[in-house]
Design a protein around this motif. Structure first.
Motif, PDB file in Angstrom:
ATOM      1  N   VAL A  82       0.870  -1.169   0.000  1.00  0.00           N
ATOM      2  CA  VAL A  82       0.000   0.000   0.000  1.00  0.00           C
ATOM      3  C   VAL A  82       0.909   1.220   0.000  1.00  0.00           C
ATOM      4  O   VAL A  82       1.892   1.271   0.741  1.00  0.00           O
ATOM      5  CB  VAL A  82      -0.915   0.018   1.250  1.00  0.00           C
ATOM      6  CG1 VAL A  82      -1.775   1.275   1.278  1.00  0.00           C
ATOM      7  CG2 VAL A  82      -1.787  -1.238   1.296  1.00  0.00           C
ATOM      8  N   TYR A  83       0.603   2.182  -0.830  1.00  0.00           N
ATOM      9  CA  TYR A  83       1.353   3.438  -0.854  1.00  0.00           C
ATOM     10  C   TYR A  83       0.663   4.406   0.096  1.00  0.00           C
ATOM     11  O   TYR A  83      -0.503   4.747  -0.105  1.00  0.00           O
ATOM     12  CB  TYR A  83       1.421   3.997  -2.270  1.00  0.00           C
ATOM     13  CG  TYR A  83       2.294   3.143  -3.176  1.00  0.00           C
ATOM     14  CD1 TYR A  83       3.659   3.401  -3.270  1.00  0.00           C
ATOM     15  CD2 TYR A  83       1.773   2.083  -3.894  1.00  0.00           C
ATOM     16  CE1 TYR A  83       4.475   2.623  -4.069  1.00  0.00           C
ATOM     17  CE2 TYR A  83       2.583   1.296  -4.704  1.00  0.00           C
ATOM     18  CZ  TYR A  83       3.926   1.570  -4.783  1.00  0.00           C
ATOM     19  OH  TYR A  83       4.739   0.790  -5.576  1.00  0.00           O
ATOM     20  N   VAL A  84       1.373   4.803   1.145  1.00  0.00           N
ATOM     21  CA  VAL A  84       0.800   5.658   2.186  1.00  0.00           C
ATOM     22  C   VAL A  84       1.552   6.986   2.234  1.00  0.00           C
ATOM     23  O   VAL A  84       2.741   7.059   1.929  1.00  0.00           O
ATOM     24  CB  VAL A  84       0.819   4.976   3.569  1.00  0.00           C
ATOM     25  CG1 VAL A  84      -0.010   3.709   3.557  1.00  0.00           C
ATOM     26  CG2 VAL A  84       2.224   4.687   4.028  1.00  0.00           C
ATOM     27  N   PHE A  85       0.832   8.016   2.639  1.00  0.00           N
ATOM     28  CA  PHE A  85       1.425   9.348   2.782  1.00  0.00           C
ATOM     29  C   PHE A  85       2.384   9.318   3.961  1.00  0.00           C
ATOM     30  O   PHE A  85       2.030   8.837   5.041  1.00  0.00           O
ATOM     31  CB  PHE A  85       0.302  10.361   3.008  1.00  0.00           C
ATOM     32  CG  PHE A  85       0.543  11.702   2.387  1.00  0.00           C
ATOM     33  CD1 PHE A  85       0.691  11.847   1.024  1.00  0.00           C
ATOM     34  CD2 PHE A  85       0.593  12.835   3.178  1.00  0.00           C
ATOM     35  CE1 PHE A  85       0.880  13.093   0.459  1.00  0.00           C
ATOM     36  CE2 PHE A  85       0.790  14.081   2.628  1.00  0.00           C
ATOM     37  CZ  PHE A  85       0.941  14.217   1.255  1.00  0.00           C
ATOM     38  N   PRO A  86       3.604   9.824   3.808  1.00  0.00           N
ATOM     39  CA  PRO A  86       4.578   9.788   4.902  1.00  0.00           C
ATOM     40  C   PRO A  86       4.098  10.550   6.142  1.00  0.00           C
ATOM     41  O   PRO A  86       3.474  11.602   6.037  1.00  0.00           O
ATOM     42  CB  PRO A  86       5.812  10.470   4.308  1.00  0.00           C
ATOM     43  CG  PRO A  86       5.656  10.312   2.831  1.00  0.00           C
ATOM     44  CD  PRO A  86       4.169  10.377   2.579  1.00  0.00           C
ATOM     45  N   ASP A  87       4.407   9.989   7.300  1.00  0.00           N
ATOM     46  CA  ASP A  87       4.011  10.609   8.573  1.00  0.00           C
ATOM     47  C   ASP A  87       4.484  12.053   8.684  1.00  0.00           C
ATOM     48  O   ASP A  87       3.797  12.894   9.262  1.00  0.00           O
ATOM     49  CB  ASP A  87       4.566   9.809   9.757  1.00  0.00           C
ATOM     50  CG  ASP A  87       3.881   8.462   9.916  1.00  0.00           C
ATOM     51  OD1 ASP A  87       2.786   8.267   9.350  1.00  0.00           O
ATOM     52  OD2 ASP A  87       4.444   7.605  10.618  1.00  0.00           O
ATOM     53  N   THR A  88       5.655  12.350   8.149  1.00  0.00           N
ATOM     54  CA  THR A  88       6.213  13.705   8.247  1.00  0.00           C
ATOM     55  C   THR A  88       5.382  14.739   7.507  1.00  0.00           C
ATOM     56  O   THR A  88       5.497  15.932   7.778  1.00  0.00           O
ATOM     57  CB  THR A  88       7.653  13.747   7.708  1.00  0.00           C
ATOM     58  OG1 THR A  88       7.651  13.302   6.344  1.00  0.00           O
ATOM     59  CG2 THR A  88       8.582  12.877   8.541  1.00  0.00           C
ATOM     60  N   LYS A  89       4.530  14.291   6.583  1.00  0.00           N
ATOM     61  CA  LYS A  89       3.720  15.213   5.784  1.00  0.00           C
ATOM     62  C   LYS A  89       2.278  15.325   6.276  1.00  0.00           C
ATOM     63  O   LYS A  89       1.476  16.036   5.672  1.00  0.00           O
ATOM     64  CB  LYS A  89       3.724  14.765   4.319  1.00  0.00           C
ATOM     65  CG  LYS A  89       5.097  14.794   3.681  1.00  0.00           C
ATOM     66  CD  LYS A  89       5.030  14.325   2.247  1.00  0.00           C
ATOM     67  CE  LYS A  89       6.399  14.310   1.604  1.00  0.00           C
ATOM     68  NZ  LYS A  89       6.345  13.828   0.224  1.00  0.00           N
ATOM     69  N   ILE A  90       1.937  14.643   7.361  1.00  0.00           N
ATOM     70  CA  ILE A  90       0.552  14.656   7.850  1.00  0.00           C
ATOM     71  C   ILE A  90       0.080  16.052   8.233  1.00  0.00           C
ATOM     72  O   ILE A  90      -1.059  16.416   7.915  1.00  0.00           O
ATOM     73  CB  ILE A  90       0.350  13.617   8.968  1.00  0.00           C
ATOM     74  CG1 ILE A  90       0.428  12.218   8.355  1.00  0.00           C
ATOM     75  CG2 ILE A  90      -0.973  13.835   9.684  1.00  0.00           C
ATOM     76  CD1 ILE A  90       0.351  11.085   9.348  1.00  0.00           C
ATOM     77  N   PRO A  91       0.890  16.902   8.891  1.00  0.00           N
ATOM     78  CA  PRO A  91       0.411  18.257   9.182  1.00  0.00           C
ATOM     79  C   PRO A  91      -0.004  19.016   7.906  1.00  0.00           C
ATOM     80  O   PRO A  91      -1.033  19.699   7.887  1.00  0.00           O
ATOM     81  CB  PRO A  91       1.597  18.927   9.867  1.00  0.00           C
ATOM     82  CG  PRO A  91       2.336  17.790  10.502  1.00  0.00           C
ATOM     83  CD  PRO A  91       2.191  16.651   9.516  1.00  0.00           C
ATOM     84  N   TRP A  92       0.767  18.878   6.832  1.00  0.00           N
ATOM     85  CA  TRP A  92       0.402  19.521   5.552  1.00  0.00           C
ATOM     86  C   TRP A  92      -0.915  18.942   5.055  1.00  0.00           C
ATOM     87  O   TRP A  92      -1.807  19.675   4.616  1.00  0.00           O
ATOM     88  CB  TRP A  92       1.506  19.305   4.512  1.00  0.00           C
ATOM     89  CG  TRP A  92       1.150  19.923   3.198  1.00  0.00           C
ATOM     90  CD1 TRP A  92       1.472  21.175   2.775  1.00  0.00           C
ATOM     91  CD2 TRP A  92       0.356  19.341   2.149  1.00  0.00           C
ATOM     92  NE1 TRP A  92       0.935  21.393   1.529  1.00  0.00           N
ATOM     93  CE2 TRP A  92       0.246  20.289   1.125  1.00  0.00           C
ATOM     94  CE3 TRP A  92      -0.264  18.111   1.979  1.00  0.00           C
ATOM     95  CZ2 TRP A  92      -0.457  20.044  -0.051  1.00  0.00           C
ATOM     96  CZ3 TRP A  92      -0.979  17.866   0.819  1.00  0.00           C
ATOM     97  CH2 TRP A  92      -1.061  18.837  -0.178  1.00  0.00           C
ATOM     98  N   LEU A  93      -1.037  17.628   5.132  1.00  0.00           N
ATOM     99  CA  LEU A  93      -2.232  16.946   4.658  1.00  0.00           C
ATOM    100  C   LEU A  93      -3.478  17.438   5.384  1.00  0.00           C
ATOM    101  O   LEU A  93      -4.483  17.760   4.755  1.00  0.00           O
ATOM    102  CB  LEU A  93      -2.062  15.435   4.878  1.00  0.00           C
ATOM    103  CG  LEU A  93      -3.173  14.538   4.381  1.00  0.00           C
ATOM    104  CD1 LEU A  93      -3.140  14.464   2.864  1.00  0.00           C
ATOM    105  CD2 LEU A  93      -3.030  13.153   4.970  1.00  0.00           C
ATOM    106  N   GLU A  94      -3.398  17.532   6.698  1.00  0.00           N
ATOM    107  CA  GLU A  94      -4.555  17.953   7.482  1.00  0.00           C
ATOM    108  C   GLU A  94      -4.941  19.405   7.212  1.00  0.00           C
ATOM    109  O   GLU A  94      -6.096  19.776   7.373  1.00  0.00           O
ATOM    110  CB  GLU A  94      -4.289  17.705   8.965  1.00  0.00           C
ATOM    111  CG  GLU A  94      -4.244  16.217   9.286  1.00  0.00           C
ATOM    112  CD  GLU A  94      -3.821  15.894  10.698  1.00  0.00           C
ATOM    113  OE1 GLU A  94      -3.203  16.756  11.373  1.00  0.00           O
ATOM    114  OE2 GLU A  94      -4.105  14.763  11.144  1.00  0.00           O
ATOM    115  N   GLU A  95      -3.983  20.216   6.782  1.00  0.00           N
ATOM    116  CA  GLU A  95      -4.274  21.614   6.473  1.00  0.00           C
ATOM    117  C   GLU A  95      -4.803  21.818   5.054  1.00  0.00           C
ATOM    118  O   GLU A  95      -5.653  22.671   4.812  1.00  0.00           O
ATOM    119  CB  GLU A  95      -3.014  22.461   6.660  1.00  0.00           C
ATOM    120  CG  GLU A  95      -3.250  23.933   6.445  1.00  0.00           C
ATOM    121  CD  GLU A  95      -2.008  24.774   6.698  1.00  0.00           C
ATOM    122  OE1 GLU A  95      -1.960  25.897   6.144  1.00  0.00           O
ATOM    123  OE2 GLU A  95      -1.100  24.325   7.422  1.00  0.00           O
TER     124      GLU A  95
END
Length: 114
Positions: A82-95
């Motif tokens: 599964v291709y998942v969004f990296p944890d380090t980018k989650i703040p960007w994702l949530e915004e």
């Protein structure tokens, strides 16, 4: 592609990115998609890695490739990537992205009129 089977993964969340494609992260719900089987897995992974911006473990990836268990529509479990969004980018994702209620990106896009 030898086969494409409808499946879900548990423990995820789906987001709709502003670029017109989805992202999966760890979460509380189910995420729906397809498990693809290829005649030449190695060659297919090379192509999928390029498409998903995956350069390897510990590198600056658009998506990370991880092994997970998926549940097929008949209830059987299968190991898959599964291709998942990296944890380090989650703040960007949530915004910048919208969470997909119900975890089915194709249904979301269809009902949202995209």
């Amino acid at each position: 592609v030898v086969s494409a089977e409808r499946a879900r993964i548990e423990g995820g969340a789906m987001y709709d990115l502003p670029y017109g494609y989805p992202a999966v992260i760890a979460g509380d719900g189910a995420v729906y998609g397809e498990v693809l089987t290829f005649s030449d897995e190695s060659a297919a992974l090379d192509i999928m890695d390029e498409l998903e911006g995956y350069c390897g473990p510990g590198k600056l990836n658009l998506y990370d490739r991880v092994r997970m268990k998926a549940i097929l529509s008949d209830g059987s479990l299968v190991d898959c990537y599964v291709y998942v969004f990296p944890d380090t980018k989650i703040p960007w994702l949530e915004e910048h992205a919208r969470q997909v209620d119900g975890g089915d990106w194709l249904e979301y896009r269809h009902t949202a009129g995209h």
